[in-house]
Design an enzyme around this catalytic site. Structure first.
Site, mmCIF file in Angstrom:
data_model
loop_
_atom_site.group_PDB
_atom_site.id
_atom_site.type_symbol
_atom_site.label_atom_id
_atom_site.label_comp_id
_atom_site.label_asym_id
_atom_site.label_seq_id
_atom_site.Cartn_x
_atom_site.Cartn_y
_atom_site.Cartn_z
ATOM 1 C CG HIS A 181 -6.364 1.862 5.023
ATOM 2 N ND1 HIS A 181 -5.758 2.817 5.900
ATOM 3 C CD2 HIS A 181 -5.004 1.066 4.648
ATOM 4 C CE1 HIS A 181 -4.632 2.700 6.210
ATOM 5 N NE2 HIS A 181 -4.154 1.572 5.591
ATOM 6 C CG ASN A 197 -1.909 1.176 1.313
ATOM 7 O OD1 ASN A 197 -1.835 2.033 0.438
ATOM 8 N ND2 ASN A 197 -2.388 1.339 2.522
ATOM 9 C CD1 TRP A 198 3.952 1.059 -2.759
ATOM 10 C CD2 TRP A 198 4.077 2.082 -4.716
ATOM 11 N NE1 TRP A 198 4.806 0.503 -3.547
ATOM 12 C CE2 TRP A 198 4.733 1.337 -4.618
ATOM 13 C CE3 TRP A 198 3.807 3.022 -5.756
ATOM 14 C CZ2 TRP A 198 5.499 1.091 -5.913
ATOM 15 C CZ3 TRP A 198 4.553 2.795 -7.044
ATOM 16 C CH2 TRP A 198 5.504 1.720 -6.988
ATOM 17 C CD GLU A 203 -3.788 -2.114 7.632
ATOM 18 O OE1 GLU A 203 -2.576 -2.349 7.030
ATOM 19 O OE2 GLU A 203 -4.392 -1.319 7.157
ATOM 20 N N GLY A 241 2.573 -0.881 4.496
ATOM 21 C CA GLY A 241 2.490 0.564 4.029
ATOM 22 C C GLY A 241 4.189 1.036 3.812
HETATM 23 P P1 PGA Z 1 2.369 0.626 7.734
HETATM 24 O O1 PGA Z 1 0.806 0.584 6.912
HETATM 25 O O2 PGA Z 1 2.886 -0.897 7.146
HETATM 26 O O3 PGA Z 1 3.084 1.633 7.328
HETATM 27 O O4 PGA Z 1 2.173 0.395 8.921
HETATM 28 C C1 PGA Z 1 0.132 -0.415 6.621
HETATM 29 C C2 PGA Z 1 -1.201 0.260 6.226
HETATM 30 O O5 PGA Z 1 -1.551 0.924 6.552
HETATM 31 O O6 PGA Z 1 -1.745 -0.427 5.241
#
Ligand code: PGA
Length: 235
Positions: free
Chosen positions: A85, A8-9, A155, A218
């Site tokens: 998200h 997820n960029w 998450e 991310g």
């Molecule tokens: P992160 O983000 O790996 O930077 O914690 C993950 C996401 O928000 O999908």
């Protein structure tokens, strides 16, 4: 076993040239299945075997300024799409919209990656977490949705990193495993990903969890060396 690793960029990089450069550094034939989700505007210009989107509009077409249709994503070869998200929920995305997005994605053969999560601080009480996730899942998966075709990403909001190279703490293995099992057994979901500060340092341990089928990454997905290690993690 092959796991599913979704990059997820978010709102990065800022230019097409940088986005192309980043994609060009990612291993095209990794050990696991890797999906790149660049900003929507770059999707047509990025060449990578499997592409995903970060969002979609829940209506097929019409007078909706600024939205992105599922047909447009499909025409660009998009195979996965993130929905729900926490960074979008906080901007006002509702459960009803999330449900509509999952429906329209499934109708068009794009796999929804439904994000669910709880809390802005480290949650002590697993029962409370389960309660919130239950509400998010009930709402998102209502109305005859084929749950076997939905990927769920767990998450915890407090675990999301502040960006590349800035990981936060991750939950215990027991917590991740317990939540993944809950999502699978209660909701008939086949694939559960973990997301939140996943890096090349902790990927092996998280991916080794029996009920975890992959990662939503991310910050570390913007660091090619790190991300290449993640998608080639031996379990
Ligand atoms: P992160 O983000 O790996 O930077 O914690 C993950 C996401 O928000 O999908």
């Amino acid at each position: 076993m092959k796991k599913l690793i979704v990059a997820n960029w978010k709102l990065n990089p800022l230019t097409l040239a940088e986005a192309k450069e980043l994609a060009g550094k990612i291993d095209q034939a990794p050990l696991h299945t890797a999906v790149l989700c660049p900003p929507t505007i770059f999707l047509g210009e990025i060449s990578y075997p499997i592409l995903g989107a970060q969002d979609v509009f829940w209506k097929a077409k019409g007078p909706y300024t600024g939205q992105t249709s599922v047909a447009a994503l499909k025409s660009l070869g998009v195979k996965y799409c993130i929905v729900g998200h926490s960074e979008r929920r906080v901007l006002g995305e509702t459960d009803e919209e999330i449900q509509g997005k999952i429906e329209i994605l499934l109708e068009n053969g794009i796999v929804p990656v439904l994000c669910i999560g709880y809390g802005t601080t480290v949650a002590e009480d697993d029962m409370e977490v389960i309660d919130v996730l239950h509400g998010q899942l009930e709402a998102a998966l209502s109305g005859g949705i084929n749950r076997k075709k939905v990927v769920v990403a767990y998450e915890p909001v407090w675990a999301l990193s502040a960006g590349p190279g800035q990981p936060k703490k991750t939950p215990t293995d027991e917590h991740i495993e317990k939540v993944a099992l809950f999502i699978k057994t209660k909701y008939g979901i086949d694939k559960v990903l973990y997301g939140g500060s996943a890096t090349s340092v902790n990927a092996q341990e998280i991916l080794a969890q029996h009920h975890i089928d992959g990662l939503l990454v991310g910050g570390a997905s913007l660091l090619p060396d790190d991300f290449n290690k993640i998608i080639n993690t031996k379990i």
